[in-house]
Each structure stands twice: as structure tokens, then as C-alpha cells.
Design a protein around this motif. Structure first.
Motif, short mmCIF file in Angstrom:
data_model
loop_
_atom_site.label_atom_id
_atom_site.label_comp_id
_atom_site.label_asym_id
_atom_site.label_seq_id
_atom_site.Cartn_x
_atom_site.Cartn_y
_atom_site.Cartn_z
N LYS A 211 0.84 -1.21 0.00
CA LYS A 211 0.00 0.00 0.00
C LYS A 211 0.87 1.25 0.00
CE LYS A 211 -3.75 2.29 2.50
NZ LYS A 211 -4.66 2.26 3.68
N THR A 214 2.21 1.77 -3.48
CA THR A 214 1.14 2.23 -4.38
C THR A 214 0.97 3.74 -4.29
OG1 THR A 214 -0.03 0.11 -4.19
CG2 THR A 214 -1.32 2.02 -4.90
N ASN A 220 -1.80 4.60 -7.49
CA ASN A 220 -3.20 4.80 -7.11
C ASN A 220 -3.89 5.89 -7.93
OD1 ASN A 220 -1.41 6.59 -5.74
ND2 ASN A 220 -3.06 7.21 -4.38
N ILE A 228 -7.92 -1.28 -5.07
CA ILE A 228 -6.58 -1.83 -5.31
C ILE A 228 -6.21 -2.86 -4.24
CG2 ILE A 228 -4.12 -1.30 -5.36
CD1 ILE A 228 -4.78 1.33 -6.72
N ASP A 230 -2.82 -4.73 -3.30
CA ASP A 230 -1.40 -4.62 -3.65
C ASP A 230 -0.53 -5.42 -2.68
OD1 ASP A 230 -2.01 -2.93 -1.53
OD2 ASP A 230 -1.78 -1.12 -2.73
N MET A 240 0.10 -5.57 -8.09
CA MET A 240 -1.20 -5.04 -7.71
C MET A 240 -2.26 -5.48 -8.70
SD MET A 240 -3.08 -2.72 -9.50
CE MET A 240 -3.21 -1.09 -10.15
N ASN A 241 -3.48 -5.64 -8.18
CA ASN A 241 -4.67 -5.84 -9.01
C ASN A 241 -5.65 -4.72 -8.70
OD1 ASN A 241 -3.75 -8.29 -10.08
ND2 ASN A 241 -4.63 -9.47 -8.39
N GLY A 242 -6.24 -4.16 -9.74
CA GLY A 242 -7.25 -3.13 -9.57
C GLY A 242 -8.61 -3.64 -10.03
N THR A 250 -3.84 -4.50 -13.75
CA THR A 250 -2.81 -5.19 -12.97
C THR A 250 -1.43 -4.66 -13.33
OG1 THR A 250 -1.95 -7.36 -12.30
CG2 THR A 250 -2.61 -7.14 -14.60
#
Length: 353
Positions: A211, A214, A220, A228, A230, A240-242, A250
Motif C-alpha cells: 500500500k 502504491t 493509485n 486496489i 497490492d 497489484m490488481n485493480g 494489474t
């Protein structure tokens, strides 16, 4: 086994299923329990490190990249020396038990930085295609394998598609105004890449350190609406995956000097602010070389020409551009960019069938 660093370039597999029973569709593949998911990943040789879900799909951050599970679709990306294609058999098995049948398969990857380190079946694209041909069911009779080259480097885009040829199933992955972008970046700016290293003994978990990365890097801000998930690896690396509704994004980063690599992938619409997305991605990593693979259901000349125009002000020149068509599986445009001064005109070359 060759002496090498970590292989950042991912292998990507996308499988679509359909079923005759409408009752299975609300959850479909999402009914597969976590223990079974772990067994699929065990065959690939990776594990889940973090996960999140919404009303549309589940997203898993893996020890090597990402997994997305929709009711009738699965996307799995893995890096390093994972054996991604070994996930096909167990996935077909678990889907069959839910009343789902495989109706399309797409496999893509770039050119490995350390190809001699890859285990079978990823020892060559020829071996991968042979393995796919032997593994996928016979009803996927429309098949094509293609290597899309770059004019300026040894980097190529490898694509294999197989499907049942039907345009009537709801599994078709791309509407005419929706496309998938896969960006691969190497030679990352060393100062920016350092942001993806953890401090020794920082006392943070992979989630909390993720985090922090990110926010520190501005990831972000690529899509402020995305949820997110992460994770920061120790001593370095990031994933990370969004999740934004039913659309995913990603990012994966291997920041070490000498073989630095980062990838960004998302689903987008022609109505989206793709200028903002590309600008943020390039600013976060400042790669020396970059490739963009764009896949959509119907070839759109304007999209790929705009890609080149959008990236140029960011200090990257389009070196080559090639297009190929895949029956019932969309058209793909593969573009390469570098920061070198000499520019090669970005005219589309169509690969002959």
C-alpha cells in the motif's frame, strides 16, 4: 540451467467457458473453492499472497503475478519460471464439474529475458504451441499461432488462440469499443525502480508495504476509482490488481538493475481517458523500451495511431507496428517504443495468414 536473474516477462492465459444451465451463471467458476484454486496454482508452481473480490469477479495477487476469476472466464498471468500452461487441465476439470465447457483459449507472452532458464513446456514457442494443441479439447477447432516481430529489437509478441468458431456465445471477450492493453517495459529508470525496494527490517507486512508503494509511486492515481489489492515482496518487487466494476487492471514490477521490468494491463473503452493512463504508467517507470499489445474484436486504425501519438510526447518513439487477425478471437496490434534518437516510421505491417 542458465545463470540469470528473475524473469519478469509474464506468460498470460485466458480461458472462456459456457454452459447450458442458466442457474450456473451467477457465480460459475467463482464457485470453485479456494483449495481447488490452490491445486491449480500448485501445478503452475505459485501461490496466492493476497486476494479481493467484488460482485463481478475475484482477483488474486500471486507469488508470481495475478489470477482473475469471473463466472465464465479466467485470466492467469505468471512470471519467473512458472509452468503456466499446466493450469489448463485442472481448470477444465473443475469447470466441467460445474457444468461449464471450454470454448476459447488465448495464450500470449513477450520474449523472455532469460529464455534458457524456462522449463518445459515454455522452452520455446514451438513447444508451447505443441503443448496447447495436445491439451485443449478438439471442439476448439479454430486455431492459430503467431509470432509478431519487432523491427528494432529481438522482442516479439507470441500469440496462440483457439476457439469453437461461434460468434453467438456470450464468452466473446471484446466488444467493438472495448479493448485490452498489455504493456511491457524494460530498462526502468533506476531512481524510480528503487521505490519498489523495501527497507531491511522495515517491520511491515507485504500488504502494508504494498500500500505504501502504491501511494509513493502514484500507481493509485492511474485509476482513482479502482479498488486496489497490492503486495510488496521482500527484498524487492511489487504486484497489484485493480477492480473497477467488472474491469480489471494489474501491475507487476521486477526492479533489479540489469533486468528491470514492469508490466501494466487493463481493459479499456474508446471512450476512456487512455491519455491519462499511458501518461501515468510511463511517468511511474520511465522505461527505456516499451511494447504495447492491443487486442479488440474489430480492427480500429485510429486506436493504434493514437497510441503512438500519445506516447511520443513522453519521450518514447514508435519503432515498429504489426497487426494480425485471429478468427473469432479479435485483432492484435503490437507496437514497440524506445527512447533512442533514430526513429523508424510507425506504419502498420499486417502479418500474412
Amino acid at each position: 540451467m542458465a545463470v540469470s536473474g528473475f524473469e519478469g516477462f509474464e506468460k498470460r492465459l485466458e480461458l472462456h467457458f459456457f454452459g447450458d444451465d442458466p442457474a450456473i451463471f451467477p457465480l460459475g467458476l467463482r464457485k470453485i473453492d479456494f483449495e481447488s484454486i490452490q491445486q491449480v496454482l500448485e501445478a503452475v508452481q505459485c501461490t496466492v499472497v493476497s486476494a479481493v473480490g467484488n460482485s463481478y469477479f475475484d482477483a488474486y495477487v500471486l507469488s508470481e503475478s495475478s489470477l482473475f476469476v469471473y463466472p465464465t472466464k479466467i485470466i492467469i498471468k505468471t512470471c519467473g519460471t512458472t509452468q503456466l500452461l499446466k493450469s489448463i487441465d485442472p481448470m477444465i476439470h473443475y469447470a466441467y464439474n460445474l457444468g461449464l465447457t471450454l470454448c476459447s483459449c488465448r495464450y500470449t507472452r513477450g520474449s523472455f529475458i532469460f529464455p534458457k532458464s524456462q522449463p518445459f513446456p515454455h522452452t520455446s514457442f514451438k513447444d508451447e504451441v505443441s503443448y496447447l494443441e495436445d491439451t485443449i479439447p478438439s471442439n476448439l477447432s479454430y486455431r492459430k499461432a503467431s509470432i509478431m516481430p519487432s523491427k528494432s529489437s529481438s522482442h516479439s509478441w507470441h500469440v496462440f488462440t483457439a476457439n469453437d468458431g461461434s460468434h453467438n456465445h456470450s464468452h466473446m471477450p471484446y466488444d467493438n469499443d472495448i479493448f485490452t492493453i498489455e504493456i511491457c517495459m524494460t530498462e526502468l529508470d533506476p531512481i524510480l525502480a528503487r521505490k519498489f525496494f523495501r527497507r531491511a527490517g522495515d517491520g511491515k507486512t507485504g500488504d502494508s508495504a504494498g500500500k505504501e508503494m502504491t501511494e509513493l509511486t502514484g500507481i493509485n492515481e492511474i485509476n482513482p476509482h479502482a479498488l486496489i489489492c497490492d503486495f510488496a515482496f521482500d527484498p524487492c518487487g511489487y504486484s497489484m490488481n485493480g477492480m473497477d466494476g467488472d474491469w480489471y487492471s494489474t501491475i507487476h514490477v521486477t526492479p533489479e538493475d540489469g533486468f528491470s521490468y514492469a508490466s501494466f494491463e487493463c481493459v479499456a473503452s474508446i471512450n476512456d481517458d487512455i491519455v491519462h493512463v499511458l501518461r501515468k504508467v510511463v511517468q511511474i517507470f520511465r522505461p527505456g523500451t516499451m511494447s504495447i499489445s492491443t487486442t479488440w474484436n474489430e480492427y480500429n486504425h485510429e486506436i493504434w495511431t493514437n497510441m503512438a501519438k500519445l506516447v511520443e510526447p513522453l519521450g518514447l518513439k514508435c519503432r515498429s507496428c504489426v497487426m494480425d487477425q485471429f478468427i473469432s478471437a479479435g485483432d492484435v496490434v503490437f507496437q514497440t517504443f524506445t527512447t533512442r534518437r533514430k526513429s523508424i516510421p510507425c506504419s502498420t505491417t499486417k502479418i500474412k495468414p
